[in-house]
Design an enzyme around this catalytic site. Structure first.
Site, mmCIF file in Angstrom:
data_model
loop_
_atom_site.group_PDB
_atom_site.id
_atom_site.type_symbol
_atom_site.label_atom_id
_atom_site.label_comp_id
_atom_site.label_asym_id
_atom_site.label_seq_id
_atom_site.Cartn_x
_atom_site.Cartn_y
_atom_site.Cartn_z
ATOM 1 N N GLU A 1 0.876 -1.155 0.000
ATOM 2 C CA GLU A 1 0.000 0.000 0.000
ATOM 3 C C GLU A 1 0.921 1.214 0.000
ATOM 4 O OE1 GLU A 1 -3.516 1.146 2.926
ATOM 5 O OE2 GLU A 1 -2.740 -0.865 3.279
ATOM 6 N N ARG B 1 5.221 -13.522 9.695
ATOM 7 C CA ARG B 1 5.905 -12.229 9.565
ATOM 8 C C ARG B 1 7.306 -12.305 10.126
ATOM 9 N NH1 ARG B 1 1.889 -8.229 8.831
ATOM 10 N NH2 ARG B 1 3.217 -6.431 9.116
ATOM 11 N N LYS C 1 4.051 0.941 10.835
ATOM 12 C CA LYS C 1 4.176 2.234 10.156
ATOM 13 C C LYS C 1 3.830 3.383 11.099
ATOM 14 C CE LYS C 1 3.284 0.683 5.508
ATOM 15 N NZ LYS C 1 2.192 0.207 4.682
HETATM 16 P P1 ATP Z 1 2.909 -2.485 8.167
HETATM 17 O O1 ATP Z 1 1.571 -2.355 8.807
HETATM 18 O O2 ATP Z 1 3.913 -3.144 9.041
HETATM 19 O O3 ATP Z 1 3.449 -1.236 7.614
HETATM 20 P P2 ATP Z 1 1.510 -3.677 5.995
HETATM 21 O O4 ATP Z 1 1.267 -5.126 5.887
HETATM 22 O O5 ATP Z 1 0.353 -2.856 6.363
HETATM 23 O O6 ATP Z 1 2.770 -3.474 6.944
HETATM 24 P P3 ATP Z 1 1.693 -3.398 3.162
HETATM 25 O O7 ATP Z 1 2.139 -2.243 2.361
HETATM 26 O O8 ATP Z 1 0.271 -3.802 3.083
HETATM 27 O O9 ATP Z 1 2.080 -3.073 4.666
HETATM 28 O O10 ATP Z 1 2.619 -4.657 2.920
HETATM 29 C C1 ATP Z 1 3.055 -5.089 1.655
HETATM 30 C C2 ATP Z 1 3.433 -6.522 1.760
HETATM 31 O O11 ATP Z 1 4.494 -6.696 2.684
HETATM 32 C C3 ATP Z 1 2.280 -7.388 2.239
HETATM 33 O O12 ATP Z 1 2.204 -8.535 1.400
HETATM 34 C C4 ATP Z 1 2.654 -7.740 3.638
HETATM 35 O O13 ATP Z 1 2.143 -8.981 4.000
HETATM 36 C C5 ATP Z 1 4.179 -7.749 3.579
HETATM 37 N N1 ATP Z 1 4.757 -7.494 4.882
HETATM 38 C C6 ATP Z 1 4.590 -6.396 5.643
HETATM 39 N N2 ATP Z 1 5.240 -6.509 6.813
HETATM 40 C C7 ATP Z 1 5.853 -7.724 6.803
HETATM 41 C C8 ATP Z 1 6.677 -8.442 7.731
HETATM 42 N N3 ATP Z 1 6.984 -7.925 8.921
HETATM 43 N N4 ATP Z 1 7.134 -9.656 7.370
HETATM 44 C C9 ATP Z 1 6.824 -10.165 6.175
HETATM 45 N N5 ATP Z 1 6.048 -9.559 5.262
HETATM 46 C C10 ATP Z 1 5.552 -8.357 5.554
HETATM 47 MG MG MG Z 2 -1.375 -3.560 4.873
#
Ligand code: ATP
Ligand code: MG
Length: 602
Positions: free
Chosen positions: A68, A303, A313
């Site tokens: 995102e 994760r 974030k």
């Molecule tokens: P965050 O809330 O930590 O910023 P998010 O999942 O909301 O992370 P996205 O931009 O939706 O952020 O994530 C993009 C991709 O990265 C998704 O497929 C998500 O599953 C993966 N991802 C995010 N954080 C992790 C993590 N800690 N380990 C593995 N994959 C991750």
């Molecule tokens: Mg997300």
């Protein structure tokens, strides 16, 4: 659903060992069983008809990294990038970079650009066979709306006008089944008319939503008629004001995967309970002729959490906005740009990601594993250099006697890398006074101390042997200079240099040609491995010593280096010329990591 969240970080995983990765097994089985055969690719994302008119898919598998664009990528995203792009590379497939930009409120161009740059910096490319597979989920809004109408006409979706509170209450919980909405029984024609009114802006934000009609008594709460569309008057960065209804993530994401012909849709564990809806939606849209089989399949992996940092974030933003760090690319930040500025190499980050494989539990990786990956990468390639980080002068009292003049400078040299002669030779001068580390001298030596103390002999590395005679002190008792005498005929590299045996060798920088420079000694941002454990405010455990600037002396070869050049400062660790502030002629180095075993005993 809540993923396991162990209290203590696990012992550092060994990044060199071949890591278990259950996803590889799944892909191997799919390829062997031929379940992915018959897929067609229309040359771009599209519906069943578009792909049917295309060619057999030249990509053996398709994965995607779907961020995102609402913030900077962090080490957890790097893990996901390495996993998705790595699987595609290893199995003759393609990985798409897809901006999941279906939420109109939070996305910005700044993040879009930064994400592409981070993926490229990590060493991956979304272009395959000349086609850049870079996509925007918002380009699929037309199809998503068409899918919504198709579900409505098939009796599988309805417009619900309950208040948000009533909807929440009627959804039930783990112990109580949900209660049907009074709007659930509307006819497809009524629902279609209402949905079109929603789309055409005839209803207020939040006044109604489109929901799937599945099962209000399902034990999986995600199947209790999940919301598909909501009304939201917001300007979208791509589609502007064209839409006032926006799809929910759970509806949009499976469709994005299917339009792009994704075979393995890899996500983190918290989406496990969404998988039944993922399959329900795609199977129904395929049955209605909108999507083609075989459909994408979702797989969840644990994760990656890194100790001594936070990766949410919201918390990263707080660190930046409250001035606890100097920005998104502060070298202490676990963002991809923070790690880059700190001096981490893409190869080290990839090794960390590959070394942690993929498993069905969330993992805590100790920060030291990442540091070790960096050392493994740089040990064989980073040029060596001498730097004195806590300088005190060492005066060689008999210099003029031995060399005929106090101004004489002996030319010294050393290999840039002990095992790689092709990297060349460094040159530096040794004169009457040199800089040494303050703690390489002790007036009264502790047990086992082999460096400078009165009466003891040490070698100035690549130089000669000196014998300590004492020191000068100020009124407060602080040592202001160390004194020694040159032991003649001990120049490194000359015959007989080794005739005088010493137990200690110390590093130094000559005053004649040394370069003064700030060096930033970065350390862990938090003093606790899990800064936000048990609801603690992570601000309470910020490590006050995480950024210490010292005025150092560097050997002359370091002054002219380009930004982002990495070195091993002998006995100190790995350092990088800061990518923002370093200038040839005005150097500034960051410490990336200390040497594995700390300082070698002198
Ligand atoms: P965050 O809330 O930590 O910023 P998010 O999942 O909301 O992370 P996205 O931009 O939706 O952020 O994530 C993009 C991709 O990265 C998704 O497929 C998500 O599953 C993966 N991802 C995010 N954080 C992790 C993590 N800690 N380990 C593995 N994959 C991750
Ligand atoms: Mg997300």
């Amino acid at each position: 659903m809540s993923a396991p969240h162990p209290k203590a970080p696990a012992a550092p995983a060994a990044p060199a060992a071949p890591a278990a990765n259950f996803l590889r097994g799944i892909i191997e089985r799919d390829l062997a069983a031929g379940t992915l055969q018959g897929r067609r690719w229309g040359g771009s994302p599209g519906d069943a008809a578009h792909h049917a008119a295309g060619v057999p898919d030249p990509a053996r598998i398709r994965t995607r990294f779907p961020p995102e664009p609402n913030g900077y990528l962090h080490v957890g995203h790097a893990k996901s990038i390495c996993l998705n792009f790595g699987l595609a590379r290893d199995f003759g497939g393609v990985c798409h970079l897809r901006y999941d930009d279906t939420n109109p409120e939070k996305e910005e161009q700044e993040y879009v650009d930064a994400i592409a740059e981070a993926v490229r910096w990590l060493g991956f490319d979304w272009t395959a066979g000349g086609t850049p597979h870079l996509y925007y989920a918002s380009d699929y809004f037309d199809f998503m709306y068409r899918a919504a109408e198709a579900l409505v006409q098939d009796g599988l979706a309805y417009v619900d006008e309950q208040s948000a509170d009533a909807m929440r209450a009627n959804r039930g919980d783990f112990t109580r089944p949900g209660v049907d909405s009074p709007y659930r029984g509307r006819t497809p024609a009524e629902n279609l008319a209402r949905l079109r009114e929603m789309r055409d802006g005839l209803h207020a934000d939040g006044s109604m939503v489109l929901r799937a009609r599945i099962d209000m008594a399902s034990p999986n709460i995600n199947l209790r008629d999940p919301t598909l569309y909501r009304i939201k008057r917001a300007t979208h960065h791509n589609t502007g004001d064209r839409w006032c209804i926006y799809p929910m993530y759970t509806f949009a994401h499976p469709i994005e995967d299917a339009l792009e012909g994704i075979t393995h849709s890899i996500c983190t564990l918290e989406f496990e309970d969404q998988r039944p809806f993922y399959d329900w939606l795609l199977e129904n849209l395929a049955r209605l002729g909108l999507l083609a089989h075989p459909l994408p399949k979702q797989y969840e992996f644990g994760r990656l959490n890194l100790s001594y940092v936070v990766t949410s974030k919201r918390k990263l933003r707080a660190l930046v906005e409250e001035g606890i760090v100097d920005g998104w690319d502060d070298p202490r930040m676990p963002t991809v740009f923070g790690l880059r500025r700190r001096g981490y190499t893409p190869a080290a980050i990839r090794a960390m990601a590959d070394g942690t494989g993929a498993s069905k539990t969330n993992i805590w990786l100790d920060f030291s594993v990442l540091e070790q990956c960096l050392r493994n990468d740089l040990e064989g390639q980073a040029p060596r250099a001498m730097a004195v980080l806590d300088p005190v002068p060492l005066v060689l009292e008999n210099w003029a006697e031995v060399y005929g003049s106090a101004a004489h400078v002996e030319a010294c040299s050393a290999p840039a890398h002990p095992q790689r002669p092709e990297l060349g030779t460094r040159h530096f001068g040794l004169g009457h006074t040199v800089w040494i580390e303050r703690d390489d001298f002790a007036e009264v030596p502790p047990k086992g101390f082999f460096r400078l103390f009165p009466g003891n002999r040490v070698r100035l590395k690549y130089g000669l042997v000196v014998e300590c005679t004492g020191c000068d002190k100020d009124a407060a008792g602080t040592v202001t200079a160390v004194r020694a005498r040159v032991v003649p005929d001990t120049r490194s590299g000359t015959p007989g240099a080794d005739a005088v045996k010493v137990k200690g060798t110390i590093t130094w920088v000559g005053q004649a040609d040394g370069v003064a420079a700030p060096v930033v000694l970065y350390d862990r941002l938090f003093s606790e491995p899990q800064p936000d454990a048990d609801g603690r405010d992570f601000r309470e455990v910020v490590n006050p010593g995480s950024k210490v600037v010292v005025q150092a002396w560097l050997e002359p070869s370091l002054a002219g280096m380009a930004a982002e050049s990495r070195f091993q400062f002998e006995r100190h660790g790995y350092f990088v010329a800061d990518r923002e502030a370093h200038r040839p002629g005005a150097p500034l180095f960051n410490r990336i990591a200390t040497l594995k075993d700390g300082r070698a005993p002198g």
